[in-house]
Design a protein around this motif. Structure first.
Motif, short mmCIF file in Angstrom:
data_model
loop_
_atom_site.label_atom_id
_atom_site.label_comp_id
_atom_site.label_asym_id
_atom_site.label_seq_id
_atom_site.Cartn_x
_atom_site.Cartn_y
_atom_site.Cartn_z
N VAL A 74 41.10 41.58 36.56
CA VAL A 74 41.13 40.40 35.72
C VAL A 74 40.34 40.58 34.42
CG1 VAL A 74 41.57 38.81 37.61
CG2 VAL A 74 39.21 39.34 36.97
N ASP A 108 36.59 35.07 34.52
CA ASP A 108 37.15 36.02 35.49
C ASP A 108 37.37 35.34 36.84
OD1 ASP A 108 37.14 37.93 33.56
OD2 ASP A 108 35.51 39.14 34.42
N ASP A 109 36.46 34.48 37.25
CA ASP A 109 36.63 33.76 38.52
C ASP A 109 37.85 32.85 38.47
OD1 ASP A 109 34.47 34.97 39.72
OD2 ASP A 109 33.09 33.28 39.38
N GLN A 121 48.29 40.61 43.67
CA GLN A 121 47.42 39.84 42.77
C GLN A 121 45.94 40.20 42.90
OE1 GLN A 121 50.07 38.47 44.29
NE2 GLN A 121 51.19 37.22 42.80
N SER A 122 45.48 40.47 44.12
CA SER A 122 44.05 40.78 44.29
C SER A 122 43.69 42.14 43.69
CB SER A 122 43.67 40.75 45.77
OG SER A 122 44.23 41.85 46.47
N HIS A 157 45.39 34.02 42.85
CA HIS A 157 45.49 33.75 44.29
C HIS A 157 46.50 32.63 44.54
CE1 HIS A 157 43.03 33.59 48.31
NE2 HIS A 157 44.30 33.86 48.49
N SER A 215 41.05 34.85 38.79
CA SER A 215 41.29 35.23 40.18
C SER A 215 41.83 34.06 40.98
CB SER A 215 40.00 35.75 40.83
OG SER A 215 39.60 36.97 40.25
#
Length: 385
Positions: free
Chosen positions: A380, A264-265, A375-376, A272, A268
């Motif tokens: 996700v 998931d990180d 996107q944020s 970004h 993101s």
């Protein structure tokens, strides 16, 4: 000269490339990005900025290698990305109308920006932000057709508003009659017909010759193409204010298997960086176009005009009519449902994006606005499932 540099990018939206060998998605640590346009083109530059920002946001844990016109060309991008030849690719939705009807409806609604009063740049930017938000967050049908291609949408891109680049002075309704205009898409073909001109279907790579040899009177193109495709060395007159609209597409779409392999990180971080992919590419179109029309074209003796108010009024009246018929056409051809409601949603989003784009002048400013509002906001954990 800048026109010489940009001429190297004239294949950016149509050149062929050698198809790489198929294979499984690459390790997440090194994503393969097939741009489909040549080195030093707008697309290549934007992809390299994406790679730079991805390296920054991930602390070097996730990287991207850019393949400009060497892994997949733009006609191969959709199936090549689907099959895992690349992890990320540029997908020009209008090239794949049958696969992306819902998304192409949104892309063809770019002319909504022409109905916004005030600053044209702000209106076009507002549409480009709105269409990315629409595809990513408000159009489940768009996401479903992307998933059907084993892909997920990361970032959109689009051009500045189209203008007329001509061999003769064209400013009035009367001037448009019988004019032979290169129309690079269905919307501009319909516009030319409605204005009394004769649309000519011609490859962008053949347009310079068409202008030089008198086959064309004008090309309807975005201002950046004056130098990207060398039209600045052929045309003698430029008319702003018409036809308008923007060419919108998927600058970054990702192989779904690769996406699901990320934490998931990492997802993101990719998203970004994808906001910066859009920010760089979009602002390059605007920056190049403004320099071309404001400086380089006048320096070469090209006359610059604004379209006559009567021509602008006729164009806007037709756009309103076309928007209604466009939805009906997509419903009939592709069995899309509630096209009018979807058009209304995108129109509402454009209104919301207008104040967000006020004062946005740089790629990083645009990127952060996109990240904050598109996107944020993607979940996700569930996106691409």
């Amino acid at each position: 000269m800048k026109s010489t540099i940009r001429a190297a990018a004239l294949a950016a939206f149509g050149a062929a490339a050698t198809l790489g060998a198929a294979g499984a998605p690459a390790e997440a640590a090194n994503l393969r990005f097939a741009v489909g346009s040549p080195p030093n083109s707008l697309g290549d530059n934007a992809a390299n900025y994406f790679a730079e920002k991805l390296n920054e946001f991930s602390g070097g844990e996730v990287t991207a290698k850019i393949y400009p016109l060497s892994l997949l060309n733009l006609m191969e991008s959709n199936t090549g990305l689907r099959d895992g030849i690349a992890d990320i690719a540029t997908v020009l939705w209008p090239y794949f109308l049958a696969e992306y009807p819902e998304t192409n409806l949104a892309a063809e609604l770019a002319a909504l920006s022409e109905l916004v009063d005030g600053n044209k740049k702000q209106a076009t930017l507002a549409y480009l932000g709105a269409v990315s938000e629409y595809v990513a967050l408000h159009c489940p049908e768009c996401r479903e057709e992307t998933l059907a291609q084993n892909q997920v949408f990361l970032a959109g891109l689009g051009t500045s508003a189209y203008i007329l680049q001509c061999m003769k002075k064209v400013t009035t309704v009367e001037d448009m009659k019988g004019l032979r205009i290169r129309a690079g898409g269905a919307w501009w073909t319909r516009w030319a017909n409605a204005m009394g001109a004769t649309p000519v279907s011609m490859s962008i790579n053949e347009t310079f010759e068409g202008l030089s040899q008198g086959v064309l009177d004008c090309t309807a193109s975005n201002p950046a193409e004056l130098t990207q495709f060398g039209f600045i060395d052929a045309v003698e007159h430029i008319t702003t204010g018409v036809p308008g609209s923007s060419f919108a597409f998927g600058m970054g779409q990702m192989n779904r298997d690769t996406w699901l392999s990320l934490s998931d990180d990492e997802k993101s971080q990719v998203l970004h960086a994808a906001a910066y992919l859009s920010g760089d590419g979009i602002m390059a179109y605007f920056d190049d176009g403004e320099e071309n029309v404001g400086k380089l074209a006048p320096e070469q003796g090209i006359e610059i005009y604004e379209a006559d108010p009567a021509l602008v009024a006729k164009s806007k009246a037709w756009i309103e009519e076309d928007l209604a018929s466009l939805g009906a056409s997509y419903e009939e051809r592709f069995e899309i449902k509630d096209a009018a409601a979807k058009t209304a949603t995108l129109r509402k989003l454009i209104d919301e994006w207008l104040p967000r784009m006020e004062g946005v002048e740089t790629r990083d400013q645009l990127a952060e606005v996109l990240w904050e509002n598109v996107q944020s906001k993607i979940d996700v954990a569930t996106y691409g499932q």
